[in-house]
Design a protein around this motif. Structure first.
Motif, PDB file in Angstrom:
ATOM      1  N   GLU A 625     -28.928  -5.286  47.770  1.00 21.60           N
ATOM      2  CA  GLU A 625     -28.166  -4.275  48.526  1.00 21.60           C
ATOM      3  C   GLU A 625     -28.463  -4.324  50.018  1.00 21.60           C
ATOM      4  N   ASN A 626     -29.210  -5.330  50.422  1.00 24.95           N
ATOM      5  CA  ASN A 626     -29.456  -5.569  51.850  1.00 24.95           C
ATOM      6  C   ASN A 626     -30.102  -4.383  52.559  1.00 24.95           C
ATOM      7  N   ARG A 627     -31.177  -3.866  51.949  1.00 28.46           N
ATOM      8  CA  ARG A 627     -31.914  -2.763  52.587  1.00 28.46           C
ATOM      9  C   ARG A 627     -32.600  -3.238  53.862  1.00 28.46           C
ATOM     10  N   PHE A 628     -33.159  -4.459  53.783  1.00 26.65           N
ATOM     11  CA  PHE A 628     -33.965  -4.945  54.909  1.00 26.65           C
ATOM     12  C   PHE A 628     -33.081  -5.780  55.809  1.00 26.65           C
ATOM     13  N   ARG A 629     -32.595  -5.147  56.848  1.00 26.76           N
ATOM     14  CA  ARG A 629     -31.625  -5.837  57.691  1.00 26.76           C
ATOM     15  C   ARG A 629     -31.877  -5.605  59.182  1.00 26.76           C
ATOM     16  N   ASP A 630     -33.082  -5.166  59.522  1.00 26.21           N
ATOM     17  CA  ASP A 630     -33.294  -4.838  60.941  1.00 26.21           C
ATOM     18  C   ASP A 630     -33.651  -6.047  61.786  1.00 26.21           C
ATOM     19  N   ASN A 631     -33.868  -7.205  61.159  1.00 32.92           N
ATOM     20  CA  ASN A 631     -34.371  -8.331  61.933  1.00 32.92           C
ATOM     21  C   ASN A 631     -33.780  -9.634  61.411  1.00 32.92           C
ATOM     22  N   PHE A 632     -32.844 -10.210  62.139  1.00 36.42           N
ATOM     23  CA  PHE A 632     -32.219 -11.472  61.740  1.00 36.42           C
ATOM     24  C   PHE A 632     -31.759 -11.412  60.286  1.00 36.42           C
ATOM     25  N   ASN A 633     -30.822 -10.529  60.045  1.00 38.97           N
ATOM     26  CA  ASN A 633     -30.447 -10.217  58.667  1.00 38.97           C
ATOM     27  C   ASN A 633     -29.740 -11.357  57.940  1.00 38.97           C
ATOM     28  N   ILE A 634     -30.270 -11.671  56.770  1.00 35.15           N
ATOM     29  CA  ILE A 634     -29.617 -12.624  55.870  1.00 35.15           C
ATOM     30  C   ILE A 634     -28.819 -11.773  54.886  1.00 35.15           C
ATOM     31  N   ASP A 635     -27.541 -11.681  55.134  1.00 31.59           N
ATOM     32  CA  ASP A 635     -26.703 -10.804  54.313  1.00 31.59           C
ATOM     33  C   ASP A 635     -26.471 -11.465  52.960  1.00 31.59           C
TER      34      ASP A 635
END
Ligand SMILES: Cc1cc2nc3c(=O)[nH]c(=O)nc-3n(C[C@H](O)[C@H](O)[C@H](O)COP(=O)(O)OP(=O)(O)OC[C@H]3O[C@@H](n4cnc5c(N)ncnc54)[C@H](O)[C@@H]3O)c2cc1C
Length: 654
Positions: A625-635
């Motif tokens: 669910e892409n919670r961790f997206r604050d840094n160079f996000n790999i969607d």
């Protein structure tokens, strides 16, 4: 139920005294009313409020008129332009200044005016004169029953007071009323008025209640900005244990659309560990450093430790762990991205020393990743860790490191191009015990000042001098500082972050790249870019040596062969990008920790295929669910084929 009782006073000579008594007696709020007969009032309400805020320390302050009204009418004046020569008449600009002073003096105590616009009782001030104040006013002689009825739905109630005896009576009623109520409020109405929209503040898990910092809290200023970036997060949770990290993440899961920043040391350049209105999980307090196995030189370090602390803790054992060039940087952000530092040519990247990492995953599970446990995750964390979980502990195998030669040289050159070229040759062919970084900026009046920072991993002064001597020919040596010191002392030069936290403001603009080899063409192009003045900070970090000993597919950090890592910082994002694009043909990839460009292509620069495809597949497994997206996000939702198209996004939801 929240019960807050306060007093309402009119601008008068003794208003501040009454407020001080109210605060001493434990009341919650003092509202300054606006008398209509202002001709006889000694001060306007905002000036009165600023005055009494200065005399008190805790009590919330409200003013019963809109802020910054341009005309006198809103302040009870005649509806005409105020006469600035009339000393008896408050004028709008004076009142506006009083409001501003109050906002600076006691922002977290100011109820109503100046607060963010949110719904409900904390209604965001009365900029609009038609909106009701976020408190109720009881009649002067209000009884316990009156107050009980008025306070029934949790909105603060103020009772008019003219004398200290009135205040004492109201305080006694408040005590009685609270005795009837089931619990005391955890935040004042003033603090609640500063809450951001869309966050369920009352749903903060119990384990984190005392570790949660809201915009209206006294500690808020210390957690809102980072080292280089200003911010105004809606809520900062500061867990101290793995369970609390899981609780914080569960809270974040209930706010899927809220920007989520993960913070350790707050030195992120690319990572957005602060935001405007978002949620930050700050693991800065998880900063223990312990020796697990002396024989194997195995240490366990919390993400919130800084490299300065790590170096100091390892020094007594005769050990060091290479990090970056600045001891203030946090372990969490650097050890999940790479760690290109001043010991790297001799000892490799920081992630090369990682033997295990503990993470709280997006689903709240706490796992340990190492060569034997979740090896795929372990591969991903070493280079793209910010995408996969919140690291709660790192285990590193550190090296024996004696004192090192440490040098800071300042050189002046009229020939920047030639000096860059010389530096490139000397630094990349130096013995691997020598790692040198070059920093420069715009040439001034035909001269460039070059700063060199270097470590020679050898305690013998003669070796140090021999290694450093070639660098002194890069320009005319203007200043030098060289010494044989413990690595700890090099890291210790970073400033301590005090109780007020970081002071960053604005948004950093930075470009990063790996340079396979420093050619004459690159030196010419880089010098030309610096000449434009678009770049105020330009850095070449020498790589090679032990960095290149590791296979490029061993971990998610694949850039093992470049001779240099290049960083350029400027003020104008568009102009810097245009200038930087002119240099791109020299580059091969980028180091995400120094890159702020959010274009989709940058993701592929950081993680060239097949790395990105592999990371995306793992992201689908570990953070679908892409919670961790604050840094160079790999969607995880983007198909590998569409990388580089407009569908790809790695921007933080800030
Ligand atoms: C003055 C300065 C000097 C620097 N020098 C170097 C250097 O020499 N070498 C080098 O390699 N880098 C260097 N950097 C870059 C630095 O390593 C990165 O910015 C790093 O992310 C900062 O880590 P932090 O914990 O302090 O930052 P934070 O702002 O706390 O975090 C930055 C990002 O890292 C991620 N993150 C943080 N904590 C965790 C965690 N516990 N688990 C998972 N993800 C997490 C998040 O995505 C976050 O947005 C430097 C930065 C500065 C400001």
């Amino acid at each position: 139920m929240t019960i807050e009782i306060g007093i309402r006073i009119e601008p008068a000579a003794d208003a501040a005294d009454l407020a001080a008594v109210a605060e001493a007696r434990g009341l919650d709020l003092v509202v300054v009313g606006a008398r209509r007969d202002v001709d006889h009032a000694p001060l306007d309400p905002w000036t009165t409020a600023a005055w009494l805020a200065g005399r008190t320390a805790r009590i919330a302050v409200g003013v019963d008129e809109p802020a910054r009204a341009p005309r006198g009418a809103a302040f009870g004046l005649r509806d005409e332009a105020p006469d600035p020569r009339d000393a008896e008449r408050p004028i709008a600009s004076v009142i506006g200044r009083a409001h501003d002073s109050l906002d600076v003096l006691a922002p977290s105590r100011l109820l109503g005016a100046g607060a963010p616009s949110t719904a409900g009782a904390g209604g965001g001030g009365r900029a609009d004169a038609a909106s009701p104040p976020p408190w109720r006013t009881a009649p002067a002689g209000a009884t316990l029953d009156d107050l009980t009825a008025l306070a029934a739905d949790g909105v603060p109630v103020v009772v008019p007071a003219d004398t200290p005896a009135d205040v004492e009576r109201i305080a006694a009623l408040a005590e009685e009323l609270r005795g009837l109520a089931p619990s005391r409020p955890s935040r004042s109405a003033a603090a609640r008025a500063r809450r951001a929209a869309g966050i369920d503040y009352d749903g903060v898990p119990e384990s984190l209640m005392d570790a949660a910092v809201e915009p209206g809290d006294a500690a808020y200023r210390s957690v809102s900005s980072t080292y280089l970036r200003g911010g105004a997060p809606g809520l900062v949770l500061r867990p101290r244990t793995v369970d609390e990290v899981a609780d914080a993440l569960a809270f974040a899961r209930r706010h899927p659309d809220l920007a989520l920043g993960i913070r350790s040391g707050g030195h992120g350049i690319s990572g957005r560990s602060t935001s405007r209105g978002g949620l930050v999980i700050d693991v800065g307090r998880m900063n223990t450093i312990e020796v697990l196995d002396r024989e194997r030189r195995l240490v366990r370090i919390g993400p919130g430790a800084t490299w300065k602390q790590v170096a100091a803790a390892l020094h007594p054992f005769g050990w060091a762990l290479g990090s970056g060039d600045y001891g203030g940087v946090g372990v969490g952000g650097l050890a999940t991205a790479g760690g290109i530092g001043l010991l790297s040519r001799q000892h490799g990247l920081t992630i090369d020393h990682l033997r295990a990492v503990e993470l709280v995953l997006a689903d709240g599970r706490s796992v340990r990743a190492s060569a034997d446990e979740h090896p795929d995750l372990f591969w991903a964390v070493r280079g793209a860790g910010a995408n996969f979980g919140i690291a709660t502990a790192f285990e590193f195998e550190v090296d024996e490191v004696d004192d090192v030669g440490w040098a800071k040289l300042a050189l002046v050159t009229p020939d920047l191009e030639g000096s860059l070229l010389d530096f490139g040759r000397i630094a990349s062919t130096a013995a691997r015990d020598t790692t040198a970084f070059l920093v420069t900026g715009r040439p001034q009046e035909g001269q460039s000042v070059i700063q060199l920072f270097a470590i020679v991993d050898d305690a013998d002064p003669e070796v140090v001098v021999e290694r450093l001597t070639p660098f002194t020919g890069v320009g005319v040596l203007a200043q030098q500082e060289a010494a044989v010191v413990p690595y700890r002392d090099v890291m210790a030069q970073a400033a301590d972050v005090g109780p007020d936290g970081h002071r960053g403001f604005g948004e950093p603009v930075s470009r990063s790249a790996f340079l396979p080899v420093l050619t004459p063409e690159f030196a010419a192009d880089a010098a030309a870019l610096l000449e434009t003045g678009l770049v105020h900070f330009f850095e070449l970090r020498t790589m090679g040596g032990a960095i290149a000993d590791v296979a490029s597919d061993a971990m998610a950090f694949p850039h093992r062969s470049p001779a240099f890592q290049v960083t350029a910082m400027g003020a104008d994002a568009a102009a810097l990008t245009a200038g930087w694009d002119g240099l791109r043909h020299h580059f091969d990839g980028l180091y995400l920790s120094f890159e702020t460009d959010r274009s989709p292509e940058r993701l592929l620069d950081a993680f060239p295929e097949p790395v990105l495809g592999r990371l995306r597949a793992l992201k689908r497994r570990y953070d679908p669910e892409n919670r961790f997206r604050d840094n160079f996000n790999i969607d995880p939702t983007v198909a590998a084929a569409s990388v580089g198209s407009h569908e790809t996004r790695w921007e933080a939801a800030s």
